[in-house]
Design an enzyme around this catalytic site. Structure first.
Site, PDB file in Angstrom:
ATOM      1  N   GLY A  29       0.832  -1.215   0.000  1.00  0.00           N
ATOM      2  CA  GLY A  29       0.000   0.000   0.000  1.00  0.00           C
ATOM      3  C   GLY A  29       0.851   1.244   0.000  1.00  0.00           C
ATOM      4  O   GLY A  29       2.040   1.196  -0.315  1.00  0.00           O
ATOM      5  N   ASN A  30       0.264   2.380   0.335  1.00  0.00           N
ATOM      6  CA  ASN A  30       1.027   3.623   0.453  1.00  0.00           C
ATOM      7  C   ASN A  30       0.387   4.521   1.508  1.00  0.00           C
ATOM      8  O   ASN A  30      -0.650   4.187   2.058  1.00  0.00           O
ATOM      9  CB  ASN A  30       1.144   4.314  -0.912  1.00  0.00           C
ATOM     10  CG  ASN A  30      -0.204   4.713  -1.478  1.00  0.00           C
ATOM     11  OD1 ASN A  30      -0.888   5.571  -0.937  1.00  0.00           O
ATOM     12  ND2 ASN A  30      -0.605   4.057  -2.553  1.00  0.00           N
TER      13      ASN A  30
END
Ligand code: C5P
Length: 220
Positions: A29-30
């Site tokens: 993810g981020n």
């Protein structure tokens, strides 16, 4: 600003990160919080637009009679809904931080730590903004975002043309307080027709107002 410009217009907004699953408990993810996209959704809904907010996983909630929220996890899920909803939309604003790659294989069970070195193959995700840019009619407006670390203006301008957007909102990671993880943002808006508007560091709700005003004044 022309306050009735957005009234009854269908607007698709993408927001937040995407999670690309590796196994039942892990993902890539981020750090995107979704704040920018949610602020835009709320601003436009208050101006009478019919907002379709396609949101990756975030801690945010939003409730407004003019907002339909689609909760998605992966880039592929986000892609499917954005493409579907854009068909009869007037405007799309793609503010999500979409993962460029996803794991090639999803493991049905938790990956065990048997290997000293674990290699994960990644495959490219579709570019939602670029796809909408290919499908866009002359009556539709497409706005993208760019987060750049160097040659900001040049990279963002290239992105605008490559993805066939009408405008790009540029935020630079070199500006303290701007971009990911912050409640504030410092943006420039680059229009397809060449004009550039620069704004000081502001709260993301104020930034959303600037973006909305810029759209209504320049795409009439
Ligand atoms: O190429 P880059 O990821 O920097 O472009 C950023 C812009 O493209 C943002 O508007 C983002 O929401 C959009 N994007 C997208 N789908 C992707 C990657 C980026 O819609 N797979």
């Amino acid at each position: 600003m022309q306050t009735d410009y957005f009234k009854s217009k269908k607007i698709v907004i993408s927001a937040g990160p995407t999670y690309e699953k590796l196994d039942p408990v892990r993902f890539i993810g981020n750090y995107s919080t979704g704040k920018m996209g949610y602020a835009l959704a709320s601003e436009l809904a208050n101006l009478g637009a019919e907002v379709h907010l396609v949101s990756g996983p975030t801690a945010l909630t939003i409730q407004h009679p003019n907002i339909t929220v689609y909760h998605v996890e992966s880039a592929l899920e986000m892609y499917e809904i954005c493409v579907r909803e854009f068909k009869d939309a007037h405007i799309a604003i793609m503010s999500a931080a979409v993962a460029d790659y996803r794991p090639q294989h999803y493991n049905d069970v938790k990956i065990k730590k048997n290997e000293e070195v674990l290699t994960i193959n990644l495959v490219k995700n579709p570019d939602i903004l670029a796809t909408l840019g290919q499908q866009k009619t002359s009556a539709q407006l497409l706005i993208g975002f760019a987060l750049e670390t160097h040659n900001e203006l040049e990279n963002a301008t290239n992105k605008l043309h490559r993805k066939n957007a009408d405008a790009i909102v540029l935020n630079s990671l070199n500006d303290a307080g701007a971009g990911f993880k912050h409640s504030t943002n410092k943006i420039s808006i680059i229009l397809k027709k060449g004009r550039i508007f620069e704004f000081p560091l502001k709260d993301k709700t104020a930034v959303a107002k600037d973006i909305v005003t810029c759209i209504s004044e320049n795409f009439n």
